[in-house]
Design an enzyme around this catalytic site. Structure first.
Site, short mmCIF file in Angstrom:
data_model
loop_
_atom_site.label_atom_id
_atom_site.label_comp_id
_atom_site.label_asym_id
_atom_site.label_seq_id
_atom_site.Cartn_x
_atom_site.Cartn_y
_atom_site.Cartn_z
N HIS A 1 1.53 -12.83 20.56
CA HIS A 1 2.73 -12.76 21.05
C HIS A 1 2.74 -12.99 22.65
CE1 HIS A 1 4.22 -11.16 17.22
NE2 HIS A 1 3.08 -10.31 17.25
N SER B 1 1.80 -32.39 45.47
CA SER B 1 3.36 -32.51 45.47
C SER B 1 3.70 -33.38 46.85
CB SER B 1 3.79 -31.10 45.67
OG SER B 1 5.25 -31.24 46.38
N LYS C 1 0.49 -27.47 46.75
CA LYS C 1 0.55 -27.74 45.35
C LYS C 1 -0.84 -28.11 44.76
CE LYS C 1 3.35 -26.41 42.81
NZ LYS C 1 4.50 -27.12 42.53
N GLU D 1 0.10 -31.47 31.28
CA GLU D 1 1.38 -31.58 31.12
C GLU D 1 1.86 -32.90 30.49
OE1 GLU D 1 2.86 -28.60 34.96
OE2 GLU D 1 3.26 -30.84 35.06
N TYR E 1 8.40 -56.01 -0.83
CA TYR E 1 8.63 -55.91 0.63
C TYR E 1 10.08 -56.27 1.10
CZ TYR E 1 7.39 -57.53 5.22
OH TYR E 1 7.51 -57.51 6.94
N GLN F 1 8.44 -54.43 9.11
CA GLN F 1 7.84 -54.92 10.29
C GLN F 1 7.90 -54.11 11.34
OE1 GLN F 1 8.59 -59.09 11.60
NE2 GLN F 1 9.76 -58.30 13.25
N LYS G 1 5.03 -51.25 13.22
CA LYS G 1 3.78 -51.77 13.74
C LYS G 1 3.82 -51.25 15.12
CE LYS G 1 2.93 -55.85 11.18
NZ LYS G 1 4.03 -55.50 10.33
#
Length: 459
Positions: free
Chosen positions: A156, A277, A283, A290, A317, A322, A325
């Site tokens: 938790h 940053s 930073k 991320e 088909y 198509q 892909k």
């Protein structure tokens, strides 16, 4: 417009329609599989007497020239061709004349593209498996180096019990090991050759489909020609497996992002895998973690697109297919890039071991061991649970840990506690006592590491 059809039509396709219908801009990725499949088809046609040996040799030589020139960059893909199949065949005919027109005997673009996609996916699964194996090797190295690096285990997102980095990273080892297994399952099920199924109903030519399958490394031919050209289950399975890989990477990245924060300070991500940053000079952001977390949704989207595309298509088909892909190619490339970058990030990441151990000590992660101590001295577990709960409340009021309490303070709450309570709740003992296989104790982890080393040697 270079098309493989047109005899039935009285005028040219509208340019906008042609552009909308064309697929060469993305299915050019299949050039190697298309040419390899075509060479095997020509070999089979010659074996069956449908082509002469001389015709087969001319066609094969032409296809090898085209492959070589594509890979050298001297033959470029042109939008005048509708798809990779027409590109290859038109170039073959331009080089070999009438004999080139015989290559398409006994096949359709429907079974041809089904073959190309299966071969492409099979090749990509091999690459993904190699990347996962490299990641597992890195995880195993970290596990070996951190058998005694203590940290809090969580439930938790609350500190629960002490574990080790080896134990924590071992959990992800198991996840990625299952991912490899899932990819192999996909490969096993897709590895039947559809070539020779024609548009949907087979062909009147005496093809040897088993021979074609053998030439191309398949386990055998597909058994139903309609299913052969209509099946994209293997892509759904692939994208499901890729989504699971990304889910595992994303969970891991989420933890690394937390651990890298000022509040945790468990890890230091290498500068090569961080960014800064534009306005805040202090930073150091975990951008790779991320982005991997963010790109997970992109791969999930490919899976949902594939399922949605296929859900309403009647046999056999249809042109909708198509659409399989672009997002499959993108998902494969995304996953490969994410695995490689993630592996680099964790391989260069520094663990702040003292901070991790202190966090475990100060989070009452040894509370269960204090309760077990009482149980081992004759107290019923439910009573022991209540006693230690009162101890924790007392520590919260005093702003201290269980390790900081005096024996007198322990005995005020329960006279059962004796001097050996400190040994029982020490970080080392809390971990080392858990020595059944799968637990964080050194002996147990060494046994697991031995099993995993053997797995990597054999797979």
């Amino acid at each position: 417009m270079a098309q493989l059809w047109g005899g039935r039509f009285t005028k040219e396709t509208d340019q906008l329609v042609y552009n909308f219908n064309a697929s060469l801009s993305f299915d050019q990725k299949l050039y190697k599989q298309d040419i390899t499949g075509s060479m095997a088809h020509a070999e089979m046609l010659a074996k069956q007497g449908i082509l002469t040996q001389q015709e087969k040799e001319e066609i094969t030589a032409g296809l090898q020239e085209i492959l070589k020139e594509i890979e050298e960059g001297t033959l470029e893909f042109s939008p005048e061709y509708e798809d990779i199949h027409s590109f290859v065949e038109a170039n073959l005919i331009a080089r070999k004349g009438e004999v080139g027109k015989k290559l398409h005997t006994g096949r359709s673009r429907n079974d041809q593209v089904a073959l190309d996609m299966k071969m492409y996916v099979r090749d990509e699964i091999k690459e993904i498996d190699g990347l996962l194996k490299e990641l597992l090797t890195s995880l195993l190295h970290i596990m070996k180096e951190n058998l005694h690096t203590y940290m809090p285990g969580f439930t938790h997102l609350q500190k629960a019990q002490p574990v080790t980095i080896a134990h924590h990273f071992g959990a992800y080892f198991e996840m990625f090991k299952r991912d490899r297994s899932r990819m192999q399952d996909v490969k096993k099920r897709l590895n039947l050759c559809p070539l020779g199924s024609g548009a949907l109903a087979g062909t009147t030519y005496p093809l040897d489909r088993a021979y074609t399958a053998q030439l191309l490394g398949f386990d055998g031919p597909t058994l139903n020609s309609m299913d052969s050209v209509a099946d994209r289950d293997y892509l759904i399975e692939l994208l499901s497996g890729l989504s699971t890989i990304m889910m595992h990477l994303s969970r891991f990245c989420e933890e690394i992002i937390l651990w890298n924060s000022n509040e945790y300070q468990f890890v230091e991500i290498d500068d090569g895998y961080s960014t800064g940053s534009s306005i805040m000079p202090q930073k150091k952001n975990p951008d790779i973690a991320e982005l991997v977390r963010g790109k997970t949704g992109r791969v999930y989207g490919a899976l949902m697109s594939m399922l949605t595309t296929m859900k309403g298509i009647p046999l056999a088909y249809n042109k909708d297919m198509q659409e399989d892909k672009e997002f499959t190619f993108d998902a494969i490339d995304t996953v490969k890039g994410c695995i490689a970058l993630f592996n680099g990030m964790i391989s260069t990441m520094e663990f702040k071991k003292e901070n991790m151990e202190n966090s475990a000590k100060n989070g009452f992660t040894n509370a269960t061991d204090a309760a077990d101590y009482l149980v081992n001295h004759g107290v019923a577990f439910r009573d022991a649970h209540g006693i230690v709960g009162r101890l924790v409340l007392f520590c919260i009021e005093k702003n201290c840990s269980l390790d900081d309490l005096s024996l007198e303070e322990y005995q005020e709450i329960s006279p059962v506690f004796q001097e050996d309570i400190y040994e029982a709740i020490s970080m080392k003992n809390c971990v080392e006592k858990r020595n059944t296989i799968g637990a964080p104790g050194t002996e147990a982890m060494q046994e697991v590491i031995g099993i995993q080393e053997k797995y990597l040697e054999e797979n």
